[in-house]
Design a protein around this motif. Structure first.
Motif, PDB file in Angstrom:
ATOM      1  N   ALA A 148       0.913 -15.404  43.056  1.00 45.70           N
ATOM      2  CA  ALA A 148       1.137 -16.216  41.870  1.00 45.70           C
ATOM      3  C   ALA A 148      -0.105 -17.075  41.734  1.00 45.70           C
ATOM      4  O   ALA A 148      -0.686 -17.456  40.577  1.00 45.70           O
ATOM      5  CB  ALA A 148       2.249 -17.298  42.204  1.00 45.70           C
ATOM      6  N   HIS A 149      -0.931 -17.591  42.804  1.00 45.01           N
ATOM      7  CA  HIS A 149      -2.151 -18.345  42.443  1.00 45.01           C
ATOM      8  C   HIS A 149      -3.193 -17.410  41.889  1.00 45.01           C
ATOM      9  O   HIS A 149      -3.596 -17.878  40.851  1.00 45.01           O
ATOM     10  CB  HIS A 149      -2.515 -18.945  43.599  1.00 45.01           C
ATOM     11  N   GLY A 150      -3.162 -16.315  42.190  1.00 44.23           N
ATOM     12  CA  GLY A 150      -4.256 -15.358  41.824  1.00 44.23           C
ATOM     13  C   GLY A 150      -3.890 -15.018  40.282  1.00 44.23           C
ATOM     14  O   GLY A 150      -4.943 -15.047  39.281  1.00 44.23           O
ATOM     15  N   GLY A 151      -2.578 -14.890  39.878  1.00 44.15           N
ATOM     16  CA  GLY A 151      -2.262 -14.560  38.469  1.00 44.15           C
ATOM     17  C   GLY A 151      -2.531 -16.066  37.582  1.00 44.15           C
ATOM     18  O   GLY A 151      -3.072 -15.881  36.282  1.00 44.15           O
ATOM     19  N   ARG A 152      -2.347 -17.156  38.121  1.00 46.35           N
ATOM     20  CA  ARG A 152      -2.829 -18.350  37.568  1.00 46.35           C
ATOM     21  C   ARG A 152      -4.285 -18.349  37.194  1.00 46.35           C
ATOM     22  O   ARG A 152      -4.906 -18.912  36.076  1.00 46.35           O
ATOM     23  CB  ARG A 152      -2.423 -19.596  38.089  1.00 46.35           C
ATOM     24  N   MET A 153      -4.942 -18.007  38.197  1.00 43.78           N
ATOM     25  CA  MET A 153      -6.449 -18.253  38.414  1.00 43.78           C
ATOM     26  C   MET A 153      -7.110 -17.219  37.704  1.00 43.78           C
ATOM     27  O   MET A 153      -7.971 -17.438  36.282  1.00 43.78           O
ATOM     28  CB  MET A 153      -7.041 -18.323  39.760  1.00 43.78           C
ATOM     29  N   LEU A 154      -6.918 -15.901  37.663  1.00 40.09           N
ATOM     30  CA  LEU A 154      -7.614 -14.808  36.894  1.00 40.09           C
ATOM     31  C   LEU A 154      -7.080 -14.882  35.641  1.00 40.09           C
ATOM     32  O   LEU A 154      -7.599 -14.430  34.657  1.00 40.09           O
ATOM     33  CB  LEU A 154      -7.249 -13.607  37.694  1.00 40.09           C
ATOM     34  N   GLY A 155      -5.754 -15.296  35.401  1.00 43.62           N
ATOM     35  CA  GLY A 155      -5.097 -15.101  34.200  1.00 43.62           C
ATOM     36  C   GLY A 155      -5.879 -16.131  33.132  1.00 43.62           C
ATOM     37  O   GLY A 155      -5.637 -15.956  31.913  1.00 43.62           O
TER      38      GLY A 155
ATOM     39  N   ARG B  98       5.268 -14.507  34.216  1.00 45.34           N
ATOM     40  CA  ARG B  98       6.419 -14.655  34.663  1.00 45.34           C
ATOM     41  C   ARG B  98       6.082 -14.833  36.227  1.00 45.34           C
ATOM     42  O   ARG B  98       6.368 -15.953  36.842  1.00 45.34           O
ATOM     43  CB  ARG B  98       7.228 -13.414  34.676  1.00 45.34           C
ATOM     44  N   GLY B  99       4.950 -13.972  36.772  1.00 45.36           N
ATOM     45  CA  GLY B  99       4.600 -13.990  38.254  1.00 45.36           C
ATOM     46  C   GLY B  99       3.928 -15.254  38.560  1.00 45.36           C
ATOM     47  O   GLY B  99       4.137 -15.821  39.599  1.00 45.36           O
ATOM     48  N   LYS B 100       3.040 -15.660  37.698  1.00 44.49           N
ATOM     49  CA  LYS B 100       2.384 -16.772  38.197  1.00 44.49           C
ATOM     50  C   LYS B 100       3.185 -18.162  38.185  1.00 44.49           C
ATOM     51  O   LYS B 100       2.523 -19.209  38.874  1.00 44.49           O
ATOM     52  CB  LYS B 100       1.072 -17.256  37.300  1.00 44.49           C
ATOM     53  N   THR B 101       4.589 -18.022  37.888  1.00 42.42           N
ATOM     54  CA  THR B 101       5.296 -19.244  38.000  1.00 42.42           C
ATOM     55  C   THR B 101       6.271 -18.924  39.163  1.00 42.42           C
ATOM     56  O   THR B 101       6.949 -20.247  39.501  1.00 42.42           O
ATOM     57  CB  THR B 101       5.961 -19.654  36.861  1.00 42.42           C
ATOM     58  N   TRP B 102       6.042 -18.099  39.828  1.00 37.17           N
ATOM     59  CA  TRP B 102       7.055 -17.704  40.896  1.00 37.17           C
ATOM     60  C   TRP B 102       6.965 -18.427  42.272  1.00 37.17           C
ATOM     61  O   TRP B 102       5.694 -18.689  42.708  1.00 37.17           O
ATOM     62  CB  TRP B 102       7.154 -16.379  41.131  1.00 37.17           C
ATOM     63  N   THR B 103       7.966 -18.973  42.939  1.00 39.11           N
ATOM     64  CA  THR B 103       7.732 -19.624  44.165  1.00 39.11           C
ATOM     65  C   THR B 103       8.870 -18.722  44.975  1.00 39.11           C
ATOM     66  O   THR B 103       9.727 -18.431  44.377  1.00 39.11           O
ATOM     67  CB  THR B 103       8.060 -21.208  43.928  1.00 39.11           C
ATOM     68  N   PRO B 104       8.753 -19.332  46.367  1.00 40.05           N
ATOM     69  CA  PRO B 104       9.876 -18.723  47.263  1.00 40.05           C
ATOM     70  C   PRO B 104      11.370 -19.441  46.703  1.00 40.05           C
ATOM     71  O   PRO B 104      12.366 -18.704  46.730  1.00 40.05           O
ATOM     72  CB  PRO B 104       9.684 -19.454  48.343  1.00 40.05           C
TER      73      PRO B 104
END
Length: 148
Positions: free
Chosen positions: A44-51, A105-111
């Motif tokens: 999720a963090h990688g998706g936010r950063m690289l996104g 979608r994935g960059k917003t996911w948490t447990p």
């Protein structure tokens, strides 16, 4: 001036390929090996950063390649640059149609809020990403060949 454009374009595309290759073959396998929540949070963090960064990088790579093709029109190797630019167009289309929707979608996911099929979606993203990496590696190889 054309030589500088060729080198800058090749370096920019090469660095982009390196990052995307690393995501596919280094980072995501590391995330998969972590305990479930850690891997999810890492993706999720990688998706936010690289996104946030990669769209600019992809477009810049495409624009630089297109400028190179126009500036070198008629020179030996220009066809290779045109094909490389076409592959970069394909990578952008793949990104927008296949990868970005999953990443958004994935960059917003948490447990606490992840969907039941999050691993399936992540694996689908990975499969699309492998194809995209192959496409941009081919583009990079064509640019290097045109350069030399």
């Amino acid at each position: 001036m054309l030589s500088a454009l060729e080198v800058v374009t090749t370096v920019v595309v090469g660095l982009m390929v390196g990052v995307e290759f690393s995501v596919a073959f280094v980072m995501n396998p590391i995330f998969k090996a972590l305990p479930e929540d850690s891997g999810l949070l890492g993706r999720a963090h990688g998706g936010r950063m690289l996104g946030a960064v990669m769209p600019v990088w992809y477009i810049a790579s495409l624009v630089l390649s297109a400028v190179w093709a126009v500036a070198a029109w008629g020179d030996p190797g220009t066809r290779l640059v045109v094909v490389a630019a076409g592959l970069l167009v394909l990578s952008v289309i793949m990104s927008v149609l296949l990868l970005v929707p999953i990443n958004n979608r994935g960059k917003t996911w948490t447990p606490e809020n992840r969907p039941a099929d999050w691993k399936e979606q992540a694996n689908r993203w990975d499969r699309y990403h492998y194809v995209r990496v192959a496409v941009i590696v081919a583009a990079f190889a064509l640019l290097v060949t045109a350069l030399v």
